[in-house]
Design a protein around this motif. Structure first.
Motif, PDB file in Angstrom:
ATOM      1  N   ALA A 103       0.743  -1.281   0.032  1.00  0.00           N
ATOM      2  CA  ALA A 103      -0.185  -0.199   0.118  1.00  0.00           C
ATOM      3  C   ALA A 103       0.711   1.178  -0.115  1.00  0.00           C
ATOM      4  O   ALA A 103       0.376   2.372  -0.754  1.00  0.00           O
ATOM      5  N   GLU A 104       2.221   1.266   0.609  1.00  0.00           N
ATOM      6  CA  GLU A 104       2.975   2.458   0.587  1.00  0.00           C
ATOM      7  C   GLU A 104       3.723   2.527  -0.582  1.00  0.00           C
ATOM      8  O   GLU A 104       3.600   3.612  -1.157  1.00  0.00           O
ATOM      9  N   THR A 105       4.115   1.811  -1.157  1.00  0.00           N
ATOM     10  CA  THR A 105       5.095   2.159  -2.414  1.00  0.00           C
ATOM     11  C   THR A 105       4.108   1.683  -3.790  1.00  0.00           C
ATOM     12  O   THR A 105       4.754   2.277  -4.749  1.00  0.00           O
ATOM     13  N   GLY A 106       3.233   0.786  -3.601  1.00  0.00           N
ATOM     14  CA  GLY A 106       2.406   0.609  -4.693  1.00  0.00           C
ATOM     15  C   GLY A 106       3.188  -0.541  -5.727  1.00  0.00           C
ATOM     16  O   GLY A 106       2.561  -0.807  -6.574  1.00  0.00           O
ATOM     17  N   GLU A 107       4.184  -0.910  -5.097  1.00  0.00           N
ATOM     18  CA  GLU A 107       4.867  -2.081  -5.771  1.00  0.00           C
ATOM     19  C   GLU A 107       3.790  -3.578  -5.816  1.00  0.00           C
ATOM     20  O   GLU A 107       3.480  -3.708  -4.688  1.00  0.00           O
ATOM     21  N   ILE A 108       3.943  -4.413  -6.937  1.00  0.00           N
ATOM     22  CA  ILE A 108       3.168  -5.232  -7.272  1.00  0.00           C
ATOM     23  C   ILE A 108       3.922  -6.434  -6.615  1.00  0.00           C
ATOM     24  O   ILE A 108       5.203  -6.759  -6.556  1.00  0.00           O
ATOM     25  N   ILE A 109       3.273  -7.256  -5.575  1.00  0.00           N
ATOM     26  CA  ILE A 109       3.801  -8.254  -4.812  1.00  0.00           C
ATOM     27  C   ILE A 109       3.914  -9.580  -5.639  1.00  0.00           C
ATOM     28  O   ILE A 109       4.757 -10.289  -5.809  1.00  0.00           O
ATOM     29  N   PHE A 110       2.475  -9.869  -6.128  1.00  0.00           N
ATOM     30  CA  PHE A 110       2.136 -11.140  -6.853  1.00  0.00           C
ATOM     31  C   PHE A 110       0.996 -10.776  -7.617  1.00  0.00           C
ATOM     32  O   PHE A 110       0.068 -10.052  -7.167  1.00  0.00           O
ATOM     33  N   GLU A 111       0.621 -11.881  -8.460  1.00  0.00           N
ATOM     34  CA  GLU A 111      -0.861 -11.786  -9.014  1.00  0.00           C
ATOM     35  C   GLU A 111      -1.356 -13.132  -9.004  1.00  0.00           C
ATOM     36  O   GLU A 111      -0.579 -14.218  -9.100  1.00  0.00           O
ATOM     37  N   ILE A 112      -2.583 -13.170  -8.730  1.00  0.00           N
ATOM     38  CA  ILE A 112      -3.067 -14.759  -8.567  1.00  0.00           C
ATOM     39  C   ILE A 112      -4.270 -14.904  -9.980  1.00  0.00           C
ATOM     40  O   ILE A 112      -5.076 -14.228 -10.173  1.00  0.00           O
ATOM     41  N   THR A 113      -3.757 -15.873 -10.552  1.00  0.00           N
ATOM     42  CA  THR A 113      -4.362 -16.273 -11.625  1.00  0.00           C
ATOM     43  C   THR A 113      -4.967 -17.784 -11.853  1.00  0.00           C
ATOM     44  O   THR A 113      -5.937 -17.844 -12.767  1.00  0.00           O
ATOM     45  N   GLN A 114      -4.611 -18.509 -10.952  1.00  0.00           N
ATOM     46  CA  GLN A 114      -5.361 -19.844 -10.995  1.00  0.00           C
ATOM     47  C   GLN A 114      -6.161 -20.383  -9.693  1.00  0.00           C
ATOM     48  O   GLN A 114      -5.771 -19.868  -8.661  1.00  0.00           O
ATOM     49  N   ASP A 115      -7.101 -21.121 -10.169  1.00  0.00           N
ATOM     50  CA  ASP A 115      -7.897 -21.459  -8.908  1.00  0.00           C
ATOM     51  C   ASP A 115      -7.288 -22.448  -7.917  1.00  0.00           C
ATOM     52  O   ASP A 115      -6.269 -23.307  -8.267  1.00  0.00           O
ATOM     53  N   GLY A 116      -7.343 -22.018  -6.473  1.00  0.00           N
ATOM     54  CA  GLY A 116      -6.599 -23.003  -5.797  1.00  0.00           C
ATOM     55  C   GLY A 116      -5.211 -22.405  -5.647  1.00  0.00           C
ATOM     56  O   GLY A 116      -4.360 -22.887  -4.576  1.00  0.00           O
ATOM     57  N   GLU A 117      -4.622 -21.592  -6.231  1.00  0.00           N
ATOM     58  CA  GLU A 117      -3.354 -20.727  -6.168  1.00  0.00           C
ATOM     59  C   GLU A 117      -3.425 -20.213  -4.732  1.00  0.00           C
ATOM     60  O   GLU A 117      -4.022 -19.574  -4.541  1.00  0.00           O
ATOM     61  N   THR A 118      -2.036 -20.421  -4.153  1.00  0.00           N
ATOM     62  CA  THR A 118      -1.827 -19.699  -2.977  1.00  0.00           C
ATOM     63  C   THR A 118      -0.223 -18.996  -2.932  1.00  0.00           C
ATOM     64  O   THR A 118       0.420 -19.424  -3.408  1.00  0.00           O
ATOM     65  N   LYS A 119      -0.479 -17.855  -2.390  1.00  0.00           N
ATOM     66  CA  LYS A 119       0.615 -16.917  -2.001  1.00  0.00           C
ATOM     67  C   LYS A 119       0.734 -16.438  -0.647  1.00  0.00           C
ATOM     68  O   LYS A 119      -0.346 -15.974  -0.337  1.00  0.00           O
ATOM     69  N   ILE A 120       1.941 -16.279  -0.052  1.00  0.00           N
ATOM     70  CA  ILE A 120       1.950 -15.788   0.978  1.00  0.00           C
ATOM     71  C   ILE A 120       2.048 -14.045   0.974  1.00  0.00           C
ATOM     72  O   ILE A 120       3.044 -13.722   0.342  1.00  0.00           O
ATOM     73  N   LEU A 121       1.084 -13.397   1.687  1.00  0.00           N
ATOM     74  CA  LEU A 121       1.149 -11.973   1.666  1.00  0.00           C
ATOM     75  C   LEU A 121       2.008 -11.441   2.739  1.00  0.00           C
ATOM     76  O   LEU A 121       2.840 -10.361   2.452  1.00  0.00           O
ATOM     77  N   THR A 122       1.786 -11.935   3.904  1.00  0.00           N
ATOM     78  CA  THR A 122       2.794 -11.427   5.138  1.00  0.00           C
ATOM     79  C   THR A 122       3.092 -12.604   5.756  1.00  0.00           C
ATOM     80  O   THR A 122       2.322 -13.418   6.080  1.00  0.00           O
ATOM     81  N   ASP A 123       4.458 -12.912   5.813  1.00  0.00           N
ATOM     82  CA  ASP A 123       4.905 -14.043   6.455  1.00  0.00           C
ATOM     83  C   ASP A 123       5.044 -13.948   8.019  1.00  0.00           C
ATOM     84  O   ASP A 123       5.536 -13.279   8.189  1.00  0.00           O
ATOM     85  N   GLY A 124       4.681 -15.185   8.270  1.00  0.00           N
ATOM     86  CA  GLY A 124       4.887 -15.248  10.101  1.00  0.00           C
ATOM     87  C   GLY A 124       6.418 -15.331  10.524  1.00  0.00           C
ATOM     88  O   GLY A 124       7.058 -15.724   9.732  1.00  0.00           O
ATOM     89  N   GLY A 125       6.425 -14.952  11.725  1.00  0.00           N
ATOM     90  CA  GLY A 125       7.664 -14.757  12.388  1.00  0.00           C
ATOM     91  C   GLY A 125       8.069 -16.404  12.582  1.00  0.00           C
ATOM     92  O   GLY A 125       7.346 -17.288  12.788  1.00  0.00           O
ATOM     93  N   ARG A 126       9.601 -16.425  12.421  1.00  0.00           N
ATOM     94  CA  ARG A 126      10.228 -17.992  12.823  1.00  0.00           C
ATOM     95  C   ARG A 126      10.140 -18.351  14.144  1.00  0.00           C
ATOM     96  O   ARG A 126      10.309 -17.265  14.879  1.00  0.00           O
ATOM     97  N   GLY A 127       9.856 -19.375  14.361  1.00  0.00           N
ATOM     98  CA  GLY A 127       9.944 -20.070  15.886  1.00  0.00           C
ATOM     99  C   GLY A 127      11.526 -20.061  16.314  1.00  0.00           C
ATOM    100  O   GLY A 127      12.418 -20.050  15.543  1.00  0.00           O
ATOM    101  N   GLY A 128      11.683 -19.764  17.714  1.00  0.00           N
ATOM    102  CA  GLY A 128      13.055 -19.758  18.148  1.00  0.00           C
ATOM    103  C   GLY A 128      13.742 -20.998  18.265  1.00  0.00           C
ATOM    104  O   GLY A 128      12.811 -22.022  18.492  1.00  0.00           O
ATOM    105  N   LEU A 129      14.931 -21.153  18.431  1.00  0.00           N
ATOM    106  CA  LEU A 129      15.606 -22.506  18.353  1.00  0.00           C
ATOM    107  C   LEU A 129      15.646 -22.897  19.906  1.00  0.00           C
ATOM    108  O   LEU A 129      15.924 -22.118  20.788  1.00  0.00           O
ATOM    109  N   GLY A 130      15.198 -24.387  20.161  1.00  0.00           N
ATOM    110  CA  GLY A 130      15.463 -24.776  21.523  1.00  0.00           C
ATOM    111  C   GLY A 130      16.963 -24.875  22.043  1.00  0.00           C
ATOM    112  O   GLY A 130      17.780 -24.718  21.197  1.00  0.00           O
TER     113      GLY A 130
END
Length: 334
Positions: A103-130
């Motif tokens: 929303a800030e830069t207007g840059e295209i992140i991806f486009e969805i063109t197929q049924d069932g296609e999934t793309k990560i819009l905002t990725d979750g934080g990685r879990g810490g190592l034990g």
């Protein structure tokens, strides 16, 4: 887009992904082991915000009022090397042809063109190592573990690039707005004078088995529209973005059906020859004005090689047959 329109082609959403869970700093203990080594498991990944294509959707109306989307946090790791549970992903279903932008830069992140296609819009934080990851010859019992990564909070725009499946093509007063108001929930302004429709109206047409498609009432074109006469260019541009063109000719036209059809076709070809290759369907409107004899006569006049049907929006006549024809063409055009 008119206010209250049921066609939503742009939404701005704040997406917050989940925090990663902390790793565990647990040391192994049981009745046989008083001082065991490190056995702390890793933290779970934070939930993603994911966009998924759905061919049954034609609008983003369902996302219009979702201003904040928040995924779940990952859980902390446990003893006995148990990894924490992954945070709940949030999945946003969108129509095919949806573009995701920052929303800030207007840059295209991806486009969805197929049924069932999934793309990560905002990725979750990685879990810490034990803590068992940090065991070494010099540090046999590390009493620390990694914290999880924080999630992200980003404003994104989802924008639908495709306009409609069916574009209505015809002279002013051909009954386009009336048809749209009868077969969909759209409420176009209807009157019998040229250029009632100044901007394209869009309506979602319900079809059999809960299917649907989007129909656009494109403002009436007139002879000379391709030369910029009247409001020509602005309107013809919308037709380029439809997959099937529905030509509409009123039964009370002063020309023959073939003449009227040829003029409309010529306007499109003059403007953009590629439009001629789009699938076409012909509807003769206001057919409630015809008696059987006139109807038989007009059937003889129909142009060749184009699926055609006689309809009356007012009398609700022939509308299901028309939807069947359009559905067939939309799906063969894909």
């Amino acid at each position: 887009m008119s206010q209250g329109s049921n066609f939503v082609d742009y939404v701005k959403i704040c997406c917050r992904s989940g925090h990663g869970g902390s790793g565990s700093a647990h040391l192994h203990r049981d009745k046989h082991t008083a001082k065991g080594g490190p056995d702390g498991g890793d933290g779970g990944r934070g939930g993603h915000v994911i966009v998924k294509g759905n061919a049954q959707l034609w609008t983003m109306l369902h996302l219009k009022f979702r201003k904040h989307v928040i995924a779940g946090d990952g859980e902390s790791g446990g003893s006995s090397l148990k990894t924490g549970k992954t945070g709940r992903d949030e999945i946003l279903e969108v129509p095919l042809g949806t573009i995701a932008r920052d929303a800030e830069t207007g840059e295209i992140i991806f486009e969805i063109t197929q049924d069932g296609e999934t793309k990560i819009l905002t990725d979750g934080g990685r879990g810490g190592l034990g803590n068992w990851h940090f065991k070494s010859s010099t540090n046999q019992t590390p009493r620390f573990a990694q914290p999880g990564e924080p999630g992200k909070e980003i404003w994104n725009v989802l924008e639908l690039k495709l306009l409609a499946d069916v574009g209505l093509v015809g002279f002013p007063n051909a009954g386009k707005s009336t048809l749209l108001s009868v077969v969909s929930a759209a409420k176009p302004e209807i009157a019998d004078y040229a250029f009632t429709t100044i901007v394209p109206n869009l309506g979602i047409v319900a079809y059999r088995d809960n299917k649907s498609f989007v129909m656009a009432d494109i403002p009436g074109i007139i002879e000379g529209a391709s030369k910029g006469k009247g409001l020509g260019f602005r309107f013809l541009r919308h037709i380029e973005r439809n997959s099937v063109l529905l030509f509409m000719i009123p039964a009370d036209t002063n020309r023959t059906l073939k003449q009227e059809y040829d003029i409309l076709l010529n306007e499109l070809e003059e403007y953009n020859p590629e439009l001629i290759h789009k699938p076409r369907v012909l509807a003769i409107t206001k057919s409630d004005l015809l008696d059987d004899e006139l109807l038989a006569e007009m059937k003889q006049e129909l142009p060749a090689n184009i699926p055609a049907t006689f309809i009356s929006s007012i009398a609700q006549k022939g509308l299901l047959e028309l939807k069947d024809l359009l559905w067939k063409e939309i799906n063969s055009a894909v």
